[in-house]
Motif scaffolding. Structure first.
Motif, PDB file in Angstrom:
ATOM      1  N   ASP A 197       0.915  -1.480   0.028  1.00 13.74           N
ATOM      2  CA  ASP A 197       0.123  -0.129  -0.007  1.00 13.74           C
ATOM      3  C   ASP A 197       0.736   1.144   0.169  1.00 13.74           C
ATOM      4  OD1 ASP A 197      -2.320  -1.374   0.201  1.00 13.74           O
ATOM      5  OD2 ASP A 197      -2.470  -1.368   2.356  1.00 13.74           O
ATOM      6  N   LYS A 198       1.886   1.211   0.815  1.00 12.90           N
ATOM      7  CA  LYS A 198       2.759   2.282   0.644  1.00 12.90           C
ATOM      8  C   LYS A 198       3.121   2.731  -0.496  1.00 12.90           C
ATOM      9  CE  LYS A 198       7.235   3.486   3.101  1.00 12.90           C
ATOM     10  NZ  LYS A 198       8.214   2.989   4.208  1.00 12.90           N
ATOM     11  N   TYR A 199       3.809   1.879  -1.344  1.00 15.05           N
ATOM     12  CA  TYR A 199       4.392   2.242  -2.369  1.00 15.05           C
ATOM     13  C   TYR A 199       3.297   2.108  -3.837  1.00 15.05           C
ATOM     14  CZ  TYR A 199       8.731   2.140  -0.089  1.00 15.05           C
ATOM     15  OH  TYR A 199       9.801   2.260   0.980  1.00 15.05           O
ATOM     16  N   GLN A 200       2.115   1.558  -3.409  1.00 11.46           N
ATOM     17  CA  GLN A 200       1.028   1.649  -4.446  1.00 11.46           C
ATOM     18  C   GLN A 200       1.584   0.665  -5.682  1.00 11.46           C
ATOM     19  OE1 GLN A 200       0.250   5.827  -5.274  1.00 11.46           O
ATOM     20  NE2 GLN A 200      -1.482   5.452  -4.075  1.00 11.46           N
ATOM     21  N   VAL A 201       1.834  -0.539  -5.172  1.00 10.50           N
ATOM     22  CA  VAL A 201       2.455  -1.712  -5.963  1.00 10.50           C
ATOM     23  C   VAL A 201       1.753  -2.994  -5.623  1.00 10.50           C
ATOM     24  CG1 VAL A 201       4.625  -0.391  -6.595  1.00 10.50           C
ATOM     25  CG2 VAL A 201       4.550  -2.221  -4.735  1.00 10.50           C
ATOM     26  N   GLU A 202       1.656  -3.738  -6.794  1.00 12.96           N
ATOM     27  CA  GLU A 202       0.991  -5.042  -6.497  1.00 12.96           C
ATOM     28  C   GLU A 202       2.014  -6.166  -6.607  1.00 12.96           C
ATOM     29  OE1 GLU A 202      -1.929  -4.622  -5.920  1.00 12.96           O
ATOM     30  OE2 GLU A 202      -2.100  -2.662  -6.627  1.00 12.96           O
TER      31      GLU A 202
END
Length: 246
Positions: free
Chosen positions: A186-191
């Motif tokens: 969530d912090k880096y908005q990656v999957e």
């Protein structure tokens, strides 16, 4: 030839385990040299005593990285819990670029966060306290300035303590905390997340169909080499045998 990005971690290289070193050397010379990029996500060494280690073994490993980076292959290193003392001098000697604890990278158009993985194990409170202490700049500054023979005694004691601690610690404590994994994503908005440390190689899928997330865990090199091969076409966790078949 399909260009690839390679990931390795938890080799725990040591002069006492030449079969791991031999596998690593073959990997560097026969495989990594053909890659776009190599990422080493910590615990390359069983314990790195400091950038002033000029032993034959330490120099051998430096030379392998220098050989690789001098051909134009980009190489990046994230410190692990066994080699947190790798620093700027190692980088200058080898051409390897040092990364922070967490780094977002682009993998052929797909964003991923990479890290060693120890900070994801939030239930291992005792270890995290130890980690906080040994990462203090003033303590590392002091350690780097004491004589090598004293360093070796300290490291031997730390290694013994680590081994003893693992014998009595529940396995679930040494694995990642799922909520922390999701928090970092969530912090880096990656999957996509890639890490080592736990020695439990696997590809974990979670989340919803619309928002599927992936956590790739790299394997250790205790009984064979372990490499994540990533290309535009996809990715795979692969093993490399210690001894080449004749």
């Amino acid at each position: 030839m399909t260009m690839t990005t390679l990931f390795i971690s938890d080799l725990h290289l040591s002069p006492s385990l030449p079969e791991i070193t031999d596998c690593f050397v073959r990997f560097m010379r026969d495989e990594a040299i053909h890659a776009d990029t190599l990422y080493v996500l910590g615990d390359l060494f069983d314990f790195w005593i400091g950038d002033d280690d000029r032993s034959e073994f330490a120099n051998q490993i430096r030379e392998e990285f220098k050989r690789l980076t001098s051909t134009g292959v980009d190489c990046y290193f994230t410190q692990g819990n066994r080699d947190f003392l790798i620093g700027k001098r190692f980088s200058a000697d080898t051409g390897v670029s040092l990364l922070g604890d967490e780094t977002v990278i682009d993998l052929y158009g797909k964003k991923a966060v990479i890290l060693h993985g120890d900070t994801l194990c939030t239930q291992d409170i005792q270890y995290l306290k130890f980690r906080d202490i040994v990462h203090k700049p003033w303590l590392q500054w002091l350690f780097n300035r004491i004589p090598m023979f004293i360093k070796k005694k300290i490291v031997k004691k730390v290694q013994t303590d680590i081994h003893s601690d693992k014998q009595h610690k529940p396995l679930e404590i040494m694995d990642v905390t799922q909520s922390e994994v999701e928090s970092v994503l969530d912090k880096y908005q990656v999957e996509l997340m890639i890490h080592g440390h736990t020695h439990r190689p696997n590809i974990h899928k979670f989340g919803t169909i619309e928002n599927q997330r992936t956590r790739i865990v790299l394997g250790d090199w205790y009984t064979q080499g372990s490499v994540l091969v990533f290309s535009k076409e996809g990715y795979a966790l692969e093993q490399r045998p210690f001894h080449q078949k004749s």
